[in-house]
Write an enzyme that holds these catalytic residues in place. Sequence first.
Site, PDB file in Angstrom:
ATOM      1  N   ASP A 285       0.232  -3.496  -9.728  1.00 28.32           N
ATOM      2  CA  ASP A 285      -0.325  -3.550  -8.402  1.00 28.32           C
ATOM      3  C   ASP A 285       0.899  -4.482  -7.688  1.00 28.32           C
ATOM      4  O   ASP A 285       1.258  -5.854  -8.291  1.00 28.32           O
ATOM      5  CB  ASP A 285      -1.492  -4.531  -8.464  1.00 28.32           C
ATOM      6  CG  ASP A 285      -2.387  -4.255  -7.172  1.00 28.32           C
ATOM      7  OD1 ASP A 285      -1.802  -3.698  -6.461  1.00 28.32           O
ATOM      8  OD2 ASP A 285      -3.438  -4.797  -7.067  1.00 28.32           O
ATOM      9  N   ASP A 286       1.339  -3.900  -6.705  1.00 30.36           N
ATOM     10  CA  ASP A 286       2.230  -4.553  -6.066  1.00 30.36           C
ATOM     11  C   ASP A 286       3.863  -4.776  -6.694  1.00 30.36           C
ATOM     12  O   ASP A 286       4.161  -5.859  -6.358  1.00 30.36           O
ATOM     13  CB  ASP A 286       1.788  -5.918  -5.417  1.00 30.36           C
ATOM     14  CG  ASP A 286       0.774  -6.054  -4.334  1.00 30.36           C
ATOM     15  OD1 ASP A 286       0.431  -4.899  -4.192  1.00 30.36           O
ATOM     16  OD2 ASP A 286       0.597  -6.809  -3.732  1.00 30.36           O
TER      17      ASP A 286
ATOM     18  N   CYS B 127      -2.543  -1.100  -0.711  1.00 31.44           N
ATOM     19  CA  CYS B 127      -3.336  -0.661  -1.957  1.00 31.44           C
ATOM     20  C   CYS B 127      -4.377   0.607  -1.892  1.00 31.44           C
ATOM     21  O   CYS B 127      -4.022   1.558  -2.433  1.00 31.44           O
ATOM     22  CB  CYS B 127      -4.156  -1.804  -2.598  1.00 31.44           C
ATOM     23  SG  CYS B 127      -3.174  -3.229  -3.101  1.00 31.44           S
TER      24      CYS B 127
ATOM     25  N   HIS C 112      -9.017   1.352  -5.736  1.00 35.27           N
ATOM     26  CA  HIS C 112      -9.157  -0.018  -4.950  1.00 35.27           C
ATOM     27  C   HIS C 112     -10.677  -0.143  -4.873  1.00 35.27           C
ATOM     28  O   HIS C 112     -11.512   0.843  -4.467  1.00 35.27           O
ATOM     29  CB  HIS C 112      -8.479  -0.098  -3.551  1.00 35.27           C
ATOM     30  CG  HIS C 112      -8.584  -1.589  -3.067  1.00 35.27           C
ATOM     31  ND1 HIS C 112      -9.630  -2.180  -2.629  1.00 35.27           N
ATOM     32  CD2 HIS C 112      -7.380  -2.481  -2.989  1.00 35.27           C
ATOM     33  CE1 HIS C 112      -9.278  -3.176  -2.011  1.00 35.27           C
ATOM     34  NE2 HIS C 112      -7.822  -3.480  -2.568  1.00 35.27           N
TER      35      HIS C 112
ATOM     36  N   ASP D 158       1.463   0.990  -7.180  1.00 36.15           N
ATOM     37  CA  ASP D 158       1.084   1.629  -5.900  1.00 36.15           C
ATOM     38  C   ASP D 158       1.871   1.426  -5.025  1.00 36.15           C
ATOM     39  O   ASP D 158       1.658   2.150  -3.743  1.00 36.15           O
ATOM     40  CB  ASP D 158      -0.461   1.042  -5.560  1.00 36.15           C
ATOM     41  CG  ASP D 158      -0.684  -0.564  -5.390  1.00 36.15           C
ATOM     42  OD1 ASP D 158       0.478  -1.162  -5.649  1.00 36.15           O
ATOM     43  OD2 ASP D 158      -1.451  -1.127  -5.200  1.00 36.15           O
ATOM     44  N   HIS D 159       3.110   0.622  -4.839  1.00 33.78           N
ATOM     45  CA  HIS D 159       3.765   0.084  -3.705  1.00 33.78           C
ATOM     46  C   HIS D 159       4.699  -0.892  -4.036  1.00 33.78           C
ATOM     47  O   HIS D 159       4.296  -1.738  -5.263  1.00 33.78           O
ATOM     48  CB  HIS D 159       3.250   0.122  -2.441  1.00 33.78           C
ATOM     49  CG  HIS D 159       1.878  -0.872  -2.316  1.00 33.78           C
ATOM     50  ND1 HIS D 159       2.074  -2.248  -2.675  1.00 33.78           N
ATOM     51  CD2 HIS D 159       0.571  -0.792  -2.247  1.00 33.78           C
ATOM     52  CE1 HIS D 159       0.993  -2.672  -2.645  1.00 33.78           C
ATOM     53  NE2 HIS D 159       0.140  -2.003  -2.275  1.00 33.78           N
TER      54      HIS D 159
END
Length: 558
Positions: free
Chosen positions: A44-45, A83, A137, A333-334
């Site tokens: 995540d992130d 997200c 999410h 996710d990014h």
Amino acid sequence: MRAAPSCRCPAAWPWLLGILLASGSPAAAGPRGDGMNVLFIIADDLRPALGTYGDSLVKSPNIDQLAARSVVFQNAYAQQAVCAPSRVSFLTGRRPDTTRLYDFHSYWRVHVGNYSTIPQYFKENGYTAMSVGKVFHPGISSNHSDDYPYSWSMPPFHPSAEKYENTKTCRGKDGKLHANLVCPVDVKEVPLGTLPDIQSTEEAIRLLNVMKIKKRKFFLAVGYHKPHIPLRYPQEFLKLYPLENITLAPDPQVPEELPAVAYNPWTDIREREDVQALNVSFPYGPIPEDFQRRIRQSYFAAVSYLDTQVGLLLSALDDDGLSNNTVVVFTADHGWSLGEHGEWAKYSNFDIATRVPLMFYVPGKTSSFARPGERLFPYLDPFAHVSDSVAAGKAKKIVELLSLFSTLAELAGLSVPPACPEPSFHVALCTEGPSIVQHFDSTEEEDDYDTDDDDDVDNDHEELIAFSQYPRPADTPQWNSDKPELKDIKIMGYSMRTVDYRYTVWVGFNPSNFSVNLQDLHAGELYMVGSDPNEDHNIYNSSLHGNRIKNFLRLWRR
């Protein structure tokens, strides 16, 4: 359907299909005999702050070890740097303009179309599909159920410690507990005496053992919370990153040529108690340099903590004798900004927010099969191991997370779902991203192609393009600029990343009918990758690049 300068269209990018989509064959009735299990790991992130991506500071020996047996994509991009929209996009294989999810507040199956998902496809083809941690999410965007029972064979697992992530568990200098951004903790002292990602690893390892015993073919998705904020991790990981070794971002100032609409004011971290105490002015006020270093230090420490969890999980594959018949994909996710452009979040179209790590381990293809007694993924202690791993293959092709659906289906021996028609709201099973398995065998040298600045992108069949987008409520930074709700979106920034440049246009958007007005141009950005890799110098208004701009607009209107 061809987009007019102002159109009411189900997807704002109909011209994407001719560039990116590849047709597939109809779905198979069940998995083929040579089908592989799938372990799908999502961070995540996580920006590509890993040793295998050339980061000399970050300690990530276990992920680097996976990379050494994988094909590693150097230029992989998310479709929206937040997200819920990103996860729904890559799990359904559809762009945000097709899921019509730009915020956190709608469920695609009832909002637009009953689209199939990656785990659903595997489940319907005979796999046991399981979810651990943050995969979809949570909330409305996955129907408060992580899309169960559609996508999963059993109710998804969420760690019990998850509910304490944003509570006052951070010990401050005053000895009191706070809800801080920077949050190293003594794990024995936090509620339940554990952390969410530790619990997720334990559950995922348990499920692997169950699958081994029951001899079931599985699709196991494991979603880790870190390094998402708050930067809460076991405090011993700070030892890996002495503060004196932490540098600032190479471009910590807001670029002069950056359109105001493109800037994200990082409201998430402004809500944390330790950031509030800094009294940073909104929206551009800089964070003091000493605290900038502390944020970066804790982000890197959280990455190393994540690496240990991935290492324990991969080691369990060896323990259960599953390394020779399980495809492993690792991604995020990014990305996340750590002070680049004066920003401290995702919420933008920059490379730093949209570029993600992406690697595929495929037994017998990206690495030799394990010999009897051989361990492919022994756990590596980041406090003792000096990383010397090099990725088995690094592909520089531009690829999108949108291609995960088709790629995983092909790798597992399933038929690749067909390419989506335009429009595709009525089509349950199709994808808007082609399989990228064809790029697994390419080398860095083969991928290191050049394109002429004046070349017609549409005629360059060798060049792949990644598209991202981000919504804004106004032309200037607002308190809801980072995460505007659908009703508040007035502008959409569409971004095209090629091997040579990133081009972004910010255009009018009507949330009531999802229409885009291409004549309502609010701002533009153009960054040349070769001379400006950090995307600091916007040359959108330069007449020297007129042909490239014309090419982009022509593609837009196809």
